[in-house]
Scaffold this motif. Structure first.
Motif, PDB file in Angstrom:
ATOM      1  N   SER A 197      62.032   5.275  39.724  1.00  0.00           N
ATOM      2  CA  SER A 197      62.320   6.267  38.684  1.00  0.00           C
ATOM      3  C   SER A 197      61.454   6.077  37.446  1.00  0.00           C
ATOM      4  N   TRP A 198      61.182   7.206  36.794  1.00  0.00           N
ATOM      5  CA  TRP A 198      60.507   7.197  35.492  1.00  0.00           C
ATOM      6  C   TRP A 198      61.388   7.940  34.504  1.00  0.00           C
ATOM      7  N   LEU A 199      61.787   7.255  33.438  1.00  0.00           N
ATOM      8  CA  LEU A 199      62.607   7.843  32.383  1.00  0.00           C
ATOM      9  C   LEU A 199      62.080   7.357  31.043  1.00  0.00           C
ATOM     10  N   PRO A 200      61.432   8.241  30.261  1.00  0.00           N
ATOM     11  CA  PRO A 200      60.933   7.824  28.943  1.00  0.00           C
ATOM     12  C   PRO A 200      62.095   7.403  28.041  1.00  0.00           C
ATOM     13  N   PRO A 201      61.846   6.489  27.104  1.00  0.00           N
ATOM     14  CA  PRO A 201      62.919   6.038  26.204  1.00  0.00           C
ATOM     15  C   PRO A 201      63.359   7.150  25.264  1.00  0.00           C
ATOM     16  N   SER A 202      64.609   7.047  24.796  1.00  0.00           N
ATOM     17  CA  SER A 202      65.180   8.046  23.887  1.00  0.00           C
ATOM     18  C   SER A 202      65.880   7.350  22.734  1.00  0.00           C
ATOM     19  N   THR A 203      65.718   7.892  21.546  1.00  0.00           N
ATOM     20  CA  THR A 203      66.531   7.441  20.417  1.00  0.00           C
ATOM     21  C   THR A 203      67.841   8.203  20.435  1.00  0.00           C
ATOM     22  N   MET A 259      68.700   4.061  29.731  1.00  0.00           N
ATOM     23  CA  MET A 259      67.923   4.724  28.677  1.00  0.00           C
ATOM     24  C   MET A 259      66.435   4.799  28.990  1.00  0.00           C
ATOM     25  N   ASN A 260      65.887   3.812  29.701  1.00  0.00           N
ATOM     26  CA  ASN A 260      64.439   3.758  29.902  1.00  0.00           C
ATOM     27  C   ASN A 260      64.133   3.068  31.228  1.00  0.00           C
ATOM     28  N   MET A 261      63.377   3.745  32.094  1.00  0.00           N
ATOM     29  CA  MET A 261      62.951   3.165  33.366  1.00  0.00           C
ATOM     30  C   MET A 261      61.475   3.451  33.579  1.00  0.00           C
ATOM     31  N   ARG A 262      60.867   2.586  34.394  1.00  0.00           N
ATOM     32  CA  ARG A 262      59.489   2.764  34.788  1.00  0.00           C
ATOM     33  C   ARG A 262      59.362   2.355  36.248  1.00  0.00           C
TER      34      ARG A 262
END
Length: 462
Positions: A314-320, A333-336
């Motif tokens: 999975s790819w999930l950009p980080p979020s504030t 919250m964040n995956m690569r």
């Protein structure tokens, strides 16, 4: 009140009234680490996990040197002991049968403290920093046991179902869960309250869509095999095999066990049902590309006739996040892409940063939502020094190593030729990959250097 009396009072408050300073949802990599770090600061912590049996996962088995250093900084370094963890001293890239070794740089010890370092004038040779490979479940058990020994933590086996929000304002006050009654076998509702709720329930988070506007993107899966007594082409190295198929990873997770992770992109023609499915792809395409000494072990692992276990990449950009009283962190919250094995290193580094920003010296009461929000804003900027490097490397290297067109293949050849040059062409990239170097401009430099070398190789061919 003396510390011991205060700890006893807080423990009773957690156990009887389900109240604490912090509720942590998920006792995985991030959850255990942040619970432990905050508890060591004197915070009262409720750590909630739906299933406390030893997990059995096929990723989260390689911890880079930067992650080992962060783990030790948190006081959790002992969790790597007694689990048959295997030292990792670098990477080996095998490109169409040619191999190049990429050891972690010798001069990295100053940044990594006890994970390695230069000599201090005593005549000894400098040692390279080391990562560790292990069975994921054994490591998780060690982290949970460390949390269980902390007097400021109470661990509860319960499945969190939703967050609790105040009636007069949107602040999250805690969580609602269901817990199995051992006497009746029925599941009963429970409520847990805290000034701050930290949700870190993993890659398949149930709360992501509620608090984060982004969705994870999956373009491939890792199929996993466990090879027994497999002769490794390069012992104590993580091995990346490149050929006609997508990348294959090999790394030893125990004295007798080696993990093989085989990437299969979506819609791969040779893995389609008409072509015989995933097993046919592994036998016909992947197996011939592997080193000769590895092939018999892979054949033995495939002999059971089953489709190997798999996991989405999975790819999930980080979020504030700005919701008062709650933050979503970790893989939620964040995956690569796990190709570079950087996920746990990012998690432990995040915990080091976050725990310092939430310390009682900076924020006496975690109920101060404005102060927590400012801390989270700073956290998301400070983590970029490492997380942006690991994220970009993971996605870029996967796109490169899984290349299926002529232009990317040319860049792939350039990357391997760059590694063959040795020296700084190795130290910089592997230092970034290992979580040792936290300077994004170093990444930019090596990206351009690889691109220029690839262009030069194409010009020479023409």
């Amino acid at each position: 009140m003396p510390p011991s009396a205060r700890e006893a009072a807080n423990e009773q408050r957690r156990r009887l009234h389900h109240e604490a300073d912090v509720v942590v949802v998920g006792a995985g990599i991030f959850g255990c680490a942040i619970a432990f770090a905050l508890a060591r600061q004197g915070r009262s912590v409720l750590l909630l996990e739906r299933w406390l049996k030893e997990p059995d996962r096929i990723v989260g088995e390689l911890l880079q040197p930067g992650g080992v250093a962060a783990l030790k900084k948190l006081g959790l370094g002992d969790c790597l002991e007694g689990i048959d963890a295997i030292p990792v001293t670098g990477y080996s890239v095998i490109y169409y049968g040619q191999a190049v070794g990429i050891p972690y740089p010798l001069n990295a010890g100053a940044d990594l403290g006890s994970t390695g370092g230069d000599t201090k004038g005593n005549g000894e040779k400098p040692s390279r920093p080391e990562g560790r490979c292990f069975h994921h479940g054994r490591f998780i058990n060690q982290l949970r046991q460390a949390c269980a020994r902390e007097p400021n933590i109470t661990i509860v086996e319960t499945e969190v179902t939703k967050t609790i929000t105040g009636t007069h304002n949107p602040q999250v006050l805690g969580v609602e869960s269901t817990t199995r009654n051992p006497k009746t076998g029925l599941r009963e509702k429970g409520y847990y309250f805290a000034h701050l709720t930290i949700i870190c329930d993993g890659y398949a988070s149930n709360f992501r869509k509620q608090y984060i506007n982004r969705k994870s993107v999956v373009k491939s899966r890792f199929y996993a095999l466990e090879l027994i007594d497999c002769p490794m082409p390069t012992p104590n190295y993580g091995i990346v095999i490149l050929g006609e198929s997508a990348p294959v990873l090999l790394y030893q997770i125990g004295t007798h066990e080696t993990r093989a992770l085989i990437d299969v992109p979506e819609n791969t023609p040779t893995a389609s049902p008409a072509a015989g499915g995933v097993r046919a792809h592994l036998r016909n395409v992947v197996l011939p590309s592997l080193p000769k000494q590895v092939q018999p072990c892979v054949e033995a692992a495939l002999a059971d006739g089953k489709i190997p276990r798999s996991m989405p990449n999975s790819w999930l950009p980080p979020s504030t996040q700005t919701e008062p009283g709650v933050v979503v962190l970790g893989d939620a919250m964040n995956m690569r892409h796990p190709l570079t094995g950087g996920g746990m290193t990012v998690a432990f580094s995040d915990v080091v940063i976050l725990s310092s920003l939430l310390s009682p010296e900076r924020i006496p009461q975690l109920g101060d939502t404005a102060a927590v929000r400012r801390a989270m804003k700073e956290f998301h900027w400070r983590r970029k020094g490492l997380s942006s490097i690991i994220n970009i490397l993971a996605q870029a290297l996967y796109s490169l190593f899984a290349a299926n067109d002529s232009q990317l293949k040319a860049l792939q050849r350039g990357c391997f030729a760059y590694f063959q040059k040795g020296g700084n062409c190795l130290d910089g990239p592997v230092g970034l990959l290992g979580g040792i170097i936290h300077q994004p401009m170093v990444l930019v430099y090596h990206f351009f250097a690889v691109a220029l070398l690839a262009i030069w190789l194409v010009i020479k061919e023409v």
